[in-house]
Write an enzyme that holds these catalytic residues in place. Structure first.
Site, PDB file in Angstrom:
ATOM      1  N   ALA A   1       0.858  -1.175   0.000  1.00 56.76           N
ATOM      2  CA  ALA A   1       0.000   0.000   0.000  1.00 56.76           C
ATOM      3  C   ALA A   1       0.899   1.231   0.000  1.00 56.76           C
ATOM      4  O   ALA A   1       2.080   1.151   0.350  1.00 56.76           O
ATOM      5  CB  ALA A   1      -0.894  -0.019   1.226  1.00 56.76           C
TER       6      ALA A   1
ATOM      7  N   GLY B   1       0.552  -4.933   0.925  1.00 53.45           N
ATOM      8  CA  GLY B   1      -0.644  -4.942   0.098  1.00 53.45           C
ATOM      9  C   GLY B   1      -0.427  -5.647  -1.240  1.00 53.45           C
ATOM     10  O   GLY B   1      -1.377  -6.179  -1.825  1.00 53.45           O
TER      11      GLY B   1
HETATM   12  N1  CAA Z   1       4.535   3.129  -0.768  1.00 54.24           N
HETATM   13  C1  CAA Z   1       4.936   4.297  -1.341  1.00 54.24           C
HETATM   14  N2  CAA Z   1       6.059   4.400  -2.074  1.00 54.24           N
HETATM   15  C2  CAA Z   1       6.807   3.299  -2.223  1.00 54.24           C
HETATM   16  C3  CAA Z   1       6.460   2.063  -1.651  1.00 54.24           C
HETATM   17  C4  CAA Z   1       5.259   2.007  -0.900  1.00 54.24           C
HETATM   18  N3  CAA Z   1       4.818   0.856  -0.339  1.00 54.24           N
HETATM   19  N4  CAA Z   1       7.419   1.158  -1.962  1.00 54.24           N
HETATM   20  C5  CAA Z   1       8.323   1.804  -2.710  1.00 54.24           C
HETATM   21  N5  CAA Z   1       7.979   3.094  -2.883  1.00 54.24           N
HETATM   22  C6  CAA Z   1       8.676   4.136  -3.623  1.00 54.24           C
HETATM   23  C7  CAA Z   1       9.905   4.603  -2.873  1.00 54.24           C
HETATM   24  O1  CAA Z   1       9.543   5.560  -1.902  1.00 54.24           O
HETATM   25  C8  CAA Z   1      10.732   5.173  -3.974  1.00 54.24           C
HETATM   26  O2  CAA Z   1      10.234   6.447  -4.306  1.00 54.24           O
HETATM   27  P1  CAA Z   1      11.229   7.705  -4.495  1.00 54.24           P
HETATM   28  O3  CAA Z   1      12.042   7.328  -5.704  1.00 54.24           O
HETATM   29  O4  CAA Z   1      10.311   8.845  -4.718  1.00 54.24           O
HETATM   30  O5  CAA Z   1      12.048   7.778  -3.259  1.00 54.24           O
HETATM   31  C9  CAA Z   1      10.440   4.231  -5.147  1.00 54.24           C
HETATM   32  O6  CAA Z   1       9.212   3.599  -4.822  1.00 54.24           O
HETATM   33  C10 CAA Z   1      11.482   3.169  -5.346  1.00 54.24           C
HETATM   34  O7  CAA Z   1      11.661   2.478  -4.107  1.00 54.24           O
HETATM   35  P2  CAA Z   1      13.090   2.256  -3.410  1.00 54.24           P
HETATM   36  O8  CAA Z   1      14.029   3.352  -3.781  1.00 54.24           O
HETATM   37  O9  CAA Z   1      12.843   2.009  -1.960  1.00 54.24           O
HETATM   38  O10 CAA Z   1      13.549   0.906  -4.141  1.00 54.24           O
HETATM   39  P3  CAA Z   1      14.574  -0.174  -3.585  1.00 54.24           P
HETATM   40  O11 CAA Z   1      14.845  -1.080  -4.732  1.00 54.24           O
HETATM   41  O12 CAA Z   1      15.709   0.469  -2.895  1.00 54.24           O
HETATM   42  O13 CAA Z   1      13.742  -0.991  -2.461  1.00 54.24           O
HETATM   43  C11 CAA Z   1      11.822  -2.121  -1.549  1.00 54.24           C
HETATM   44  C12 CAA Z   1      12.631  -1.778  -2.812  1.00 54.24           C
HETATM   45  C13 CAA Z   1      12.647  -3.026  -0.634  1.00 54.24           C
HETATM   46  C14 CAA Z   1      10.567  -2.865  -2.014  1.00 54.24           C
HETATM   47  C15 CAA Z   1      11.439  -0.827  -0.807  1.00 54.24           C
HETATM   48  O14 CAA Z   1      10.883   0.090  -1.730  1.00 54.24           O
HETATM   49  C16 CAA Z   1      10.448  -1.017   0.300  1.00 54.24           C
HETATM   50  O15 CAA Z   1      10.809  -1.505   1.347  1.00 54.24           O
HETATM   51  N6  CAA Z   1       9.176  -0.643   0.075  1.00 54.24           N
HETATM   52  C17 CAA Z   1       8.124  -0.697   1.077  1.00 54.24           C
HETATM   53  C18 CAA Z   1       7.684  -2.131   1.322  1.00 54.24           C
HETATM   54  C19 CAA Z   1       6.632  -2.152   2.393  1.00 54.24           C
HETATM   55  O16 CAA Z   1       6.881  -1.866   3.539  1.00 54.24           O
HETATM   56  N7  CAA Z   1       5.393  -2.512   2.020  1.00 54.24           N
HETATM   57  C20 CAA Z   1       4.271  -2.556   2.934  1.00 54.24           C
HETATM   58  C21 CAA Z   1       3.510  -1.265   2.876  1.00 54.24           C
HETATM   59  S1  CAA Z   1       2.263  -1.133   4.138  1.00 54.24           S
HETATM   60  C22 CAA Z   1       0.982  -2.050   3.563  1.00 54.24           C
HETATM   61  O17 CAA Z   1       1.030  -2.603   2.492  1.00 54.24           O
HETATM   62  C23 CAA Z   1      -0.201  -2.128   4.492  1.00 54.24           C
HETATM   63  C24 CAA Z   1      -1.199  -3.156   4.090  1.00 54.24           C
HETATM   64  O18 CAA Z   1      -1.376  -4.174   4.706  1.00 54.24           O
HETATM   65  C25 CAA Z   1      -2.030  -2.962   2.955  1.00 54.24           C
END
Ligand code: CAA
Length: 259
Positions: free
Chosen positions: A67, A110
């Site tokens: 999400a 998500g």
């Molecule tokens: N929400 C918003 N933006 C996100 C995102 C998310 N879940 N995941 C990635 N992005 C964005 C990053 O902020 C980044 O944007 P900017 O370039 O503007 O900074 C872009 O996507 C690229 O991401 P990274 O630079 O972080 O890419 P990476 O290759 O270094 O890492 C990753 C990849 C490990 C997947 C990392 O992006 C990450 O940890 N993402 C979040 C994963 C997460 O925690 N997901 C759970 C979300 S909460 C949820 O889903 C609640 C639910 O139950 C529904």
């Protein structure tokens, strides 16, 4: 329907392909993505010319990295409660048309929950699954704690939800989350081929098969078997049962009329 701003929808014969289209945000599931995905899939579900829906992510890196964290970060309890945040996703689980998640790269939070809302999960060998919410100080909110537990059992669901660690495609397949693993380069082709097979079956009978399997998650064994038996009897009211069984006797492929 459409045009949409966060997804792409295409037709390939009787298959519809929905691509989450926010590659720069790793296809993070914003409210717009939720609204558009639900609206588009409900329209496809009503279309008798669509026999299967494939959902995939754009870009190489992610199916969906969760999400949209930035959208949620400032919200209060009242914001979340009064808007019933994420509730529309439940409607994806109510579709009658079979759905396939074609997962490349990250399916986290998500993203993993969206994959689990689909009927089949076809994963590329690069796929990574997890419920990392706990790292953010939250818990899954689109059914992850429930569907992951039903898919992989308590042991792994607790492990993933409490530590926030990821699971690769191999582990996810062994655990029962993933239907098939395919080489990354073949992912979409394979998913569309499976969808083509499904959408070539009788649409009403495929709907009943889906409904019967899904019943297993909601009821007791005896009630589930009774439900299956009623549907099994009901398929004898379809043209497609007559055609399917006649084609077998005549040693030719069945030509279903989808009704
Ligand atoms: N929400 C918003 N933006 C996100 C995102 C998310 N879940 N995941 C990635 N992005 C964005 C990053 O902020 C980044 O944007 P900017 O370039 O503007 O900074 C872009 O996507 C690229 O991401 P990274 O630079 O972080 O890419 P990476 O290759 O270094 O890492 C990753 C990849 C490990 C997947 C990392 O992006 C990450 O940890 N993402 C979040 C994963 C997460 O925690 N997901 C759970 C979300 S909460 C949820 O889903 C609640 C639910 O139950 C529904």
């Amino acid at each position: 329907p459409g045009p949409y701003s966060t997804i792409l929808v295409e037709r390939r014969g009787r298959t519809a392909l929905l691509t989450l289209n926010r590659p720069k945000a790793l296809n993070a599931l914003s409210l717009d993505v939720m609204r558009e995905t639900v609206e588009a899939t409900e329209a496809l579900d009503r279309d008798p010319d669509v026999g299967c829906i494939v959902i995939t992510g754009s870009g190489e890196k992610a199916f969906a990295a969760g999400a949209d964290i930035k959208e949620m970060q400032p919200r209060s309890y009242m914001d979340m409660y009064l808007s019933d945040w994420f509730t529309a996703w439940d409607r994806l689980g109510q579709l009658r048309t079979p759905t396939i998640a074609a997962v490349r790269g990250y399916a986290l939070g998500g993203g993993c929950e969206l994959a689990m809302l689909c009927d089949l999960v076809i994963a590329s060998d690069t796929a990574v699954f997890g419920q990392p919410e706990i790292r953010l100080g939250v818990i899954p909110g689109i059914g992850g704690s429930q569907r992951l537990t039903r898919a992989v059992g308590k042991a792994k669901a607790m492990d993933l939800c409490l530590t926030g660690r990821n699971m690769d495609a191999e582990e996810a397949e062994r655990a029962g989350l993933v239907s098939r693993i395919v080489p990354d380069a073949d992912l979409l082709e394979e998913a569309l081929a499976v969808a083509g097979t499904v959408s070539g079956r009788s649409a009403p009978v495929a709907m009943m098969a889906k409904e019967a399997v899904n019943r297993a998650f909601e009821t007791t064994l005896a009630e589930g078997v009774r439900f299956e038996r009623r549907l099994f009897h009901a398929v004898f009211a379809t043209e497609d049962q007559k055609e399917g069984m006649r084609a077998f006797s005549e040693k030719r492929p069945a030509a279903f009329t989808h009704r």
